[in-house]
Write an enzyme that holds these catalytic residues in place. Structure first.
Site, PDB file in Angstrom:
ATOM      1  N   ARG A  33       1.697  25.506  56.968  1.00 18.17           N
ATOM      2  CA  ARG A  33       2.203  26.099  58.205  1.00 18.17           C
ATOM      3  C   ARG A  33       1.571  25.469  59.443  1.00 18.17           C
ATOM      4  NH1 ARG A  33       1.332  32.325  56.568  1.00 18.17           N
ATOM      5  NH2 ARG A  33      -0.586  31.361  55.757  1.00 18.17           N
ATOM      6  N   ASP A  49      -1.362  25.268  52.227  1.00 15.51           N
ATOM      7  CA  ASP A  49      -0.774  26.010  53.345  1.00 15.51           C
ATOM      8  C   ASP A  49      -0.228  24.982  54.322  1.00 15.51           C
ATOM      9  OD1 ASP A  49      -0.140  27.567  55.575  1.00 15.51           O
ATOM     10  OD2 ASP A  49      -1.782  28.973  55.194  1.00 15.51           O
TER      11      ASP A  49
END
Length: 212
Positions: free
Chosen positions: A136, A134
């Site tokens: 982000r 991930d």
């Protein structure tokens, strides 16, 4: 809030939103100058956030396949639709963040899909491509919230990492409100991987066998 670069409002424009199931709502789209990552993120103002004691906010990462084409391999499109209606009822913001594929981009996401067809889960496929599970970062989201004057929020999300990142950036998250579970025959492995990999609350029912 912690010391993050200030952003400013660039444009506000009213847009009537209409969904395929007939639901519609009038929204205001807000664009920004000075976001940390330089991407074109949007804030969607729904209902009357100023009248809400604590506005409801969703950080929704862009998903072309799910949001636009209705892909059943994820739950992004149904979550977007649900979020718009729930936020419009209470007043708040949907932040539409240009973070396709949890930050790896559209082409890499489709490459990961091909690996998933070979048996890997969504996180294993990213790792096999040499990409983060991930990638982000929510600094731009924190900037947007500060610019919009949001001092405290309820976060509409099954992902505990979103709340943790916002709090680390100095954004007061009062509560994390779970979204619905939108399971199909095509996304069960994906939803289970989200729970086992990152403790998404959406996985409890799946692992308990309550969703076929």
């Amino acid at each position: 809030m912690s010391e993050i670069p200030a952003a400013t409002v660039r444009t506000r424009v009213g847009v009537p939103l209409r969904f395929g199931d007939g639901y519609g709502v009038d929204a205001e789209l807000v664009t920004f100058h000075g976001l940390a990552d330089g991407l074109e993120h949007l804030a969607v103002r729904l209902g009357d956030p100023d009248a809400a004691a604590v506005p409801l906010v969703r950080l929704h990462s862009e998903c072309l396949t799910g949001d636009v084409f209705g892909s059943a391999r994820c739950d992004c499109g149904p979550q977007l639709r649900e979020a718009v209606e729930r936020i419009a009822r209470t007043g708040g913001y949907l932040l539409y963040l240009r973070q396709e594929g949890r930050g790896i981009g559209l082409y890499n996401k489709l490459d990961a899909y091909a690996l998933q067809d070979g048996g890997l889960d969504t996180y294993q496929a990213n790792a096999a491509l040499g990409l983060p599970e991930d990638g982000r970062d929510y600094t731009a989201a924190a900037q947007m919230l500060a610019t919009l004057g949001v001092r405290e929020l309820d976060l509409l999300s099954n992902n505990p990492d979103k709340a943790a990142q916002l709090r680390a950036l100095g954004v007061p998250v009062r509560d994390r409100v779970p979204t619905g579970v939108f399971a199909t025959g095509h996304n069960l492995r994906y939803l289970r991987a989200k729970f086992t990999g990152t403790e998404h609350s959406s996985g409890h029912d799946l692992l308990a066998g309550r969703i076929a």
